[in-house]
Motif scaffolding. Structure first.
Motif, short mmCIF file in Angstrom:
data_model
loop_
_atom_site.label_atom_id
_atom_site.label_comp_id
_atom_site.label_asym_id
_atom_site.label_seq_id
_atom_site.Cartn_x
_atom_site.Cartn_y
_atom_site.Cartn_z
N VAL A 1 12.91 113.89 134.58
CA VAL A 1 14.00 114.59 133.90
C VAL A 1 14.48 115.76 134.76
O VAL A 1 15.69 115.98 134.92
CB VAL A 1 13.56 115.08 132.51
N THR A 2 13.53 116.50 135.33
CA THR A 2 13.90 117.63 136.19
C THR A 2 14.64 117.14 137.44
O THR A 2 15.63 117.75 137.87
CB THR A 2 12.65 118.42 136.59
N LEU A 3 14.17 116.05 138.03
CA LEU A 3 14.85 115.50 139.20
C LEU A 3 16.30 115.13 138.87
O LEU A 3 17.22 115.45 139.63
CB LEU A 3 14.11 114.28 139.73
N PHE A 4 16.49 114.47 137.74
CA PHE A 4 17.85 114.07 137.37
C PHE A 4 18.74 115.27 137.13
O PHE A 4 19.92 115.27 137.49
CB PHE A 4 17.82 113.18 136.12
N ASP A 5 18.18 116.32 136.55
CA ASP A 5 18.99 117.52 136.31
C ASP A 5 19.35 118.20 137.62
O ASP A 5 20.45 118.74 137.77
CB ASP A 5 18.24 118.49 135.40
N LEU A 6 18.43 118.18 138.59
CA LEU A 6 18.74 118.75 139.90
C LEU A 6 19.87 117.98 140.59
O LEU A 6 20.76 118.57 141.20
CB LEU A 6 17.49 118.74 140.79
N VAL A 7 19.84 116.65 140.46
CA VAL A 7 20.92 115.84 141.04
C VAL A 7 22.23 116.11 140.31
O VAL A 7 23.28 116.29 140.92
CB VAL A 7 20.56 114.34 140.97
N ARG A 8 22.17 116.17 138.98
CA ARG A 8 23.37 116.41 138.18
C ARG A 8 24.00 117.76 138.52
O ARG A 8 25.22 117.89 138.57
CB ARG A 8 23.02 116.37 136.69
N SER A 9 23.15 118.74 138.76
CA SER A 9 23.65 120.09 139.06
C SER A 9 24.33 120.17 140.42
O SER A 9 25.08 121.11 140.68
CB SER A 9 22.50 121.10 139.01
N GLY A 10 24.08 119.19 141.28
CA GLY A 10 24.75 119.15 142.57
C GLY A 10 23.85 119.60 143.71
O GLY A 10 22.93 120.40 143.53
N GLY A 11 24.12 119.04 144.89
CA GLY A 11 23.38 119.47 146.07
C GLY A 11 22.13 118.67 146.37
O GLY A 11 21.51 118.87 147.41
N PHE A 12 21.72 117.77 145.46
CA PHE A 12 20.50 117.00 145.67
C PHE A 12 20.75 115.51 145.43
O PHE A 12 21.65 115.12 144.68
CB PHE A 12 19.39 117.44 144.72
N CYS A 13 19.90 114.71 146.05
CA CYS A 13 19.75 113.29 145.73
C CYS A 13 18.26 113.06 145.44
O CYS A 13 17.43 113.91 145.75
CB CYS A 13 20.18 112.40 146.90
N THR A 14 17.93 111.93 144.87
CA THR A 14 16.52 111.65 144.61
C THR A 14 16.23 110.16 144.74
O THR A 14 17.15 109.34 144.81
CB THR A 14 16.11 112.16 143.21
N ILE A 15 14.95 109.84 144.79
CA ILE A 15 14.48 108.45 144.82
C ILE A 15 13.51 108.27 143.67
O ILE A 15 12.54 109.03 143.56
CB ILE A 15 13.80 108.12 146.16
N VAL A 16 13.78 107.30 142.82
CA VAL A 16 12.99 107.09 141.61
C VAL A 16 12.70 105.60 141.43
O VAL A 16 13.31 104.76 142.09
CB VAL A 16 13.74 107.63 140.36
N PRO A 17 11.78 105.26 140.51
CA PRO A 17 11.55 103.85 140.21
C PRO A 17 12.75 103.25 139.50
O PRO A 17 13.46 103.94 138.75
CB PRO A 17 10.32 103.87 139.29
N ASP A 18 12.98 101.95 139.68
CA ASP A 18 14.12 101.32 139.03
C ASP A 18 13.91 101.13 137.53
O ASP A 18 14.82 100.69 136.82
CB ASP A 18 14.46 99.98 139.68
N THR A 19 12.73 101.50 137.00
CA THR A 19 12.54 101.49 135.55
C THR A 19 13.50 102.45 134.86
O THR A 19 13.80 102.28 133.68
CB THR A 19 11.09 101.90 135.20
N TYR A 20 14.00 103.43 135.60
CA TYR A 20 14.92 104.42 135.02
C TYR A 20 16.38 103.99 135.12
O TYR A 20 17.27 104.74 134.68
CB TYR A 20 14.72 105.78 135.70
N ALA A 21 16.65 102.82 135.66
CA ALA A 21 18.04 102.39 135.84
C ALA A 21 18.79 102.31 134.52
O ALA A 21 19.95 102.75 134.42
CB ALA A 21 18.08 101.04 136.56
N THR A 22 18.16 101.75 133.49
CA THR A 22 18.86 101.60 132.21
C THR A 22 19.13 102.94 131.54
O THR A 22 20.13 103.10 130.83
CB THR A 22 18.04 100.71 131.24
N LEU A 23 18.27 103.93 131.80
CA LEU A 23 18.48 105.26 131.22
C LEU A 23 19.62 106.00 131.90
O LEU A 23 20.26 106.87 131.30
CB LEU A 23 17.20 106.09 131.31
#
Length: 296
Positions: A226-248
C-alpha cells in the motif's frame, strides 16, 4: 494438577510481555492471572518468568516450556474442534496467515470458505514465511498462503493457487506510462521504491536481478505494498510488485502496469497446512477449498 487455563496464562504473558494486557486478553483479573502462573510454576518445580512488578522475560525453564505449552493448547483446541465437527457443521473462527505477496488471494479463498461453511468467520493477518511456519506449528493459525518454492514451511501439505510474475508499476502520465512490457535493465534504472530486504519478495527480486548482472538501489523502501503504491501515485517513483496485485490496480486512472520480461519459471504461491495425523477439521476444510479453487 496442571490446567490448560494456567498454560494459557503463561503463553499469553510470553506473547504480550505484559501482565495487565495478558490478563485482559484472558478475561481475568491480574491477581487471578498471577496466581495461576504461580500455581503452574509450583507444578513444574521451576520459575518460568522473571518479574519485578512487571514482565522482565522468560527464564531458561520458561523458554524450554513455551513451545510445549503452545502445542498442548493447540492440541486441546484441535480436539475440541474435531469433536464439534463430528456432530455438526464446522463453526468458529478460521485463522489465515498470508505473506504480503499472497494477500490478494485471501479474498477469493475467504469468499469460497464462508460460502461453504456459514458457521465460520475469517481472520486474516499478514505474516512472513517464517512467522507462518511458527504459527502453523504452534496452532496459532489454521492455514497459510505463502511461496511453495522459496523458504517453504517444513512438514506441510500444500495446494498451488497462483504462478507469480513481476509487475512494473508507474504513473499513467509518467515517461513510461504507455509501456505494456519492460526489460529488467530499463526497470532497474528507474527511481524505484521497493519493499525492504527483510521481506521475502524483495530477497527473491534481488536474486533475480543479480542473475542478470544487475543491482537495485531503491530511492525509498517500505514494509507494505500500500505504501509503495502511494509513493508511485504521489509521483517521482516506480515500483516492482507481484502480479497478484494486478486486479487491485486495474481501473485506477493514475496507475499503469507493465509486465517484466521474465524468462524464469514463475514462483508458485499456495495454501499450506501442517501435515499432522489426525488432520484438524479446519485444515481439512482449507485443503478442500484450495483444491476446488485450483481445479484439482
Amino acid at each position: 494438577m496442571m490446567h490448560p487455563r494456567q498454560l494459557r496464562y503463561f503463553v499469553t504473558i510470553a506473547r504480550l510481555r505484559h501482565f495487565a494486557n495478558a490478563a485482559q486478553e484472558c478475561g481475568v483479573s491480574q491477581p487471578t492471572l498471577s496466581a495461576g502462573l504461580s500455581a503452574l510454576e509450583r507444578e513444574v518445580g521451576h520459575r518460568l518468568i522473571e518479574r519485578d512488578r512487571r514482565f522482565v522475560g522468560l527464564t531458561a525453564h520458561g523458554e524450554a516450556m513455551l513451545p510445549w505449552a503452545e502445542q498442548i493448547l493447540g492440541a486441546v483446541a484441535g480436539m475440541t474442534s474435531s469433536v464439534a465437527a463430528s456432530s455438526a457443521a464446522i463453526t468458529g473462527q478460521f485463522a489465515l496467515a498470508a505473506i504480503p505477496a499472497a494477500l490478494p488471494l485471501a479474498g477469493q479463498f475467504g469468499e469460497t470458505l464462508l460460502k461453504r461453511h456459514s458457521g465460520l468467520s475469517l481472520a486474516v493477518r499478514s505474516a512472513t514465511s517464517r512467522e507462518i511456519e511458527r504459527a502453523l506449528n504452534n496452532f496459532e493459525c489454521d492455514a497459510g498462503l505463502t511461496y511453495l518454492d522459496h523458504e517453504t514451511p517444513a512438514n506441510v501439505l500444500s495446494v498451488p493457487l497462483h504462478a507469480e510474475r513481476y509487475l512494473f508499476v508507474t504513473r499513467a502520465d509518467g515517461p513510461l506510462g504507455n509501456l505494456t512490457e519492460i526489460g529488467w535493465e530499463e526497470a532497474s534504472a528507474q527511481p524505484l521504491c521497493l519493499l525492504h530486504q527483510g521481506m521475502q519478495f524483495r530477497r527473491i527480486l534481488d536474486a533475480r536481478m543479480l542473475d542478470r548482472g544487475l543491482a537495485i538501489t531503491p530511492r525509498a523502501v517500505a514494509d507494505s505494498y500500500v505504501t509503495l503504491f502511494d509513493l508511485v501515485r504521489s509521483g517521482g517513483f516506480c515500483t516492482i510488485v507481484p502480479d497478484t496485485y494486478a486486479t487491485l490496480l486495474a481501473g485506477l486512472q493514475w496507475a499503469r502496469c507493465a509486465v517484466l520480461d521474465d524468462g524464469d519459471e514463475p514462483r508458485r504461491i499456495g495454501l499450506v497446512v501442517v501435515n499432522r495425523v489426525p488432520l484438524s477439521p479446519m485444515a481439512s476444510t482449507a485443503l478442500a477449498v484450495a483444491r476446488s479453487l485450483a481445479g484439482v
